[in-house]
Design an enzyme around this catalytic site. Structure first.
Site, short mmCIF file in Angstrom:
data_model
loop_
_atom_site.label_atom_id
_atom_site.label_comp_id
_atom_site.label_asym_id
_atom_site.label_seq_id
_atom_site.Cartn_x
_atom_site.Cartn_y
_atom_site.Cartn_z
N ASP A 42 -3.85 -7.10 -7.52
CA ASP A 42 -3.57 -8.52 -7.77
C ASP A 42 -3.41 -8.85 -9.26
OD1 ASP A 42 -3.80 -8.88 -5.06
OD2 ASP A 42 -5.40 -10.38 -5.15
N CYS A 75 -1.18 -6.82 -0.39
CA CYS A 75 -1.87 -5.58 -0.76
C CYS A 75 -1.50 -4.38 0.11
CB CYS A 75 -3.38 -5.79 -0.71
SG CYS A 75 -4.01 -7.03 -1.85
N ASP A 312 -0.36 -3.76 -7.27
CA ASP A 312 0.22 -3.83 -5.93
C ASP A 312 0.98 -5.12 -5.68
OD1 ASP A 312 -2.04 -5.45 -5.90
OD2 ASP A 312 -2.91 -4.60 -4.08
#
Length: 483
Positions: A42, A75, A312
């Site tokens: 993140d 994710c 990601d």
């Protein structure tokens, strides 16, 4: 900490047959390179700018990919793409949980039988995963100490509260080990320690056995709790407020966004507190990278190791009124950092070609002298890493979302991000967005209804050619300069 035995009621399922092993190609002269692949959780492109040590140790020694994007900003979907080199519509992992995603789908579909780890291990690499694997691995693995194919070393959480970094358990090479709430048990520090151990052990191998370490810390993912020594730092940090922050007029945006209220002072203060924690986490990540680079240097492996640092997916901090989220087609969500250094990479180079997380698996395979399977959608970044400009390259990247079964047609979409800084998004319920980022970098003006008809037709045609394509067909379709 203590070792314990646990059980699962589910049994290991057989993997489907017919997944051919990759064909090995003869590597270039000299020892094959090592790979240290660092995937944080993140971190959008803007937050990465605070990472002074990574920029000094990796960016300045190598190159930065300024136009690097994830194809499905979530994710587990992104991590499946990294492992397989496929778009979400081809690997099928489009959510963080089953039945449309998570470890559950990756495992049930047999996707772990052929990943960058299995390809490199078959080619003689020592492989290791330390950190986050796939969402729901801890709950859906066939047993608590399951290790997917392709990994010689494995340390990943299999229970507890790993996102809060304390009171968790890990599958440590086939043994469950529990950690408590003592500060010395902080998960981020454990990952750093074990990564350094892996690198020291790998350095003792003969040159014919290089290594691939996939280091995947949970930071700066929320609640973004760095080790205690960082938690009093940056008391006066200011929350960035770009023109898109708390966007006043969202009448041209999709329905779900139009329904978001303006952020009030209490919500803005909450976002600012979280942003501070993320900056503290970035400091911890900076120190982690510094630590492993020092180990590479001390063991004599630095000059023959490619270091990749990326995320990601991105994250929102109040842009377009979105208080905290990902999984959207806006720049804050899809634009993530990518910096790489290693043997033969020109120092201080900036790459502007359109690159994506779908490219990692074929790139590492190419550097290792391995031909990946034909299902791979991505392309090797090796020409760019060598400072060359390919005659043909991707002109548009497909953007995807969670399926409508998860988010409803009102929040599912397909789109394009182009080399010419355009974004087109088609929402499943019929709404359309188009942004010219050269003149509107913060995506404030949806110009879909005003765009020239030839450009509209050209982009829509390219989107149709990409959305269900795969492999070489998809790569050729990406190279069309629409509009």
């Amino acid at each position: 900490m203590k070792a314990v035995n646990m059980s699962r009621r589910r049994l290991v399922q057989a993997l489907p047959a017919g997944l051919a092993a990759p064909v090995l190609a003869a590597p270039a002269g000299g020892p094959r390179p090592n790979f240290l692949f660092i995937l944080v959780d993140d971190m959008e492109y803007q937050l990465f700018q605070s990472m002074t040590k990574v920029r000094r140790l990796v960016t300045q020694r190598g190159m930065e990919f300024r136009n690097h994007f994830v194809t499905l900003a979530l994710c587990c979907a992104s991590r499946a793409t990294i492992l397989r080199g496929q778009y979400g519509h081809n690997h099928g992992v489009r959510d963080n949980h089953g039945p449309y995603g998570g470890f559950e789908k990756f495992f049930k579909d047999g996707l772990d039988a052929s990943t960058i780890a299995t390809w490199l291990q078959a080619a003689g690499y020592r492989t290791g995963l330390i950190g986050k694997y796939l969402n729901t691995y801890e709950a859906e693995a066939p047993h608590p100490n399951y290790i997917p194919p392709g990994w010689n070393t494995w340390l990943s959480p299999n229970g507890g509260d790993e996102y809060r970094q304390l009171n968790y358990s890990v599958n440590d090479n086939g043994n469950t080990v529990e950690y408590g709430h003592d500060p010395k048990d902080h998960f981020h520090d454990l990952l750093t320690t074990r990564a350094n151990r892996f690198l020291r052990e790998a350095a003792k191998d003969p040159s014919s056995k290089p290594f691939f370490l996939y280091l995947a810390p949970y930071l700066p993912h929320g609640p973004s709790l760095a080790p205690a020594r960082y938690l009093d730092l940056l008391p006066d940090v200011k929350l960035p407020r770009p023109p898109s922050f708390n966007e006043a007029d969202v009448s041209d945006k999709p329905g779900w966004l139009r329904r978001l209220p303006l952020l009030d002072s209490a919500r803005i203060a909450q976002i600012r507190r979280f942003y501070r924690r993320q900056l503290q986490a970035a400091l911890a990540l900076d120190d982690m990278v510094e630590s492993v680079v020092r180990t590479l240097q001390a063991t004599g492996q630095l000059s023959n190791t490619f270091i990749v640092f990326t995320s990601d997916n991105g994250y929102f901090h109040g842009e377009h009124r979105i208080p905290g989220d990902k999984k959207r087609a806006y720049e804050e969500s899809i634009h993530v950092p990518l910096v790489v250094c290693g043997p033969g990479i020109p120092a201080g180079r900036v790459v502007t070609q359109l690159t994506s997380n779908v490219d990692f698996a074929p790139t590492l395979a190419a550097l290792a002298g391995v031909a990946p399977p034909g299902f791979v959608d991505g392309r090797s970044l090796v020409p760019l890493l060598r400072g060359r400009t390919p005659a043909r390259w991707r002109q548009a990247l497909l953007l995807e979302s969670q399926p409508p079964e998860v988010n409803s047609v009102y929040q599912s979409y397909v789109g394009l991000r182009t080399q010419t800084d355009r974004t087109l998004v088609l929402w499943d319920y019929g709404f359309r967005e188009f942004y010219e980022l050269k003149t509107d970098p913060y995506q404030l003006q949806n110009r879909y209804t005003a765009m020239p008809e030839p450009l509209r037709m050209s982009l829509l045609a390219q989107l149709r050619s990409l959305r269900n394509a795969g492999g070489a067909t998809l790569r050729r379709a990406e190279e069309v300069a629409a509009g």
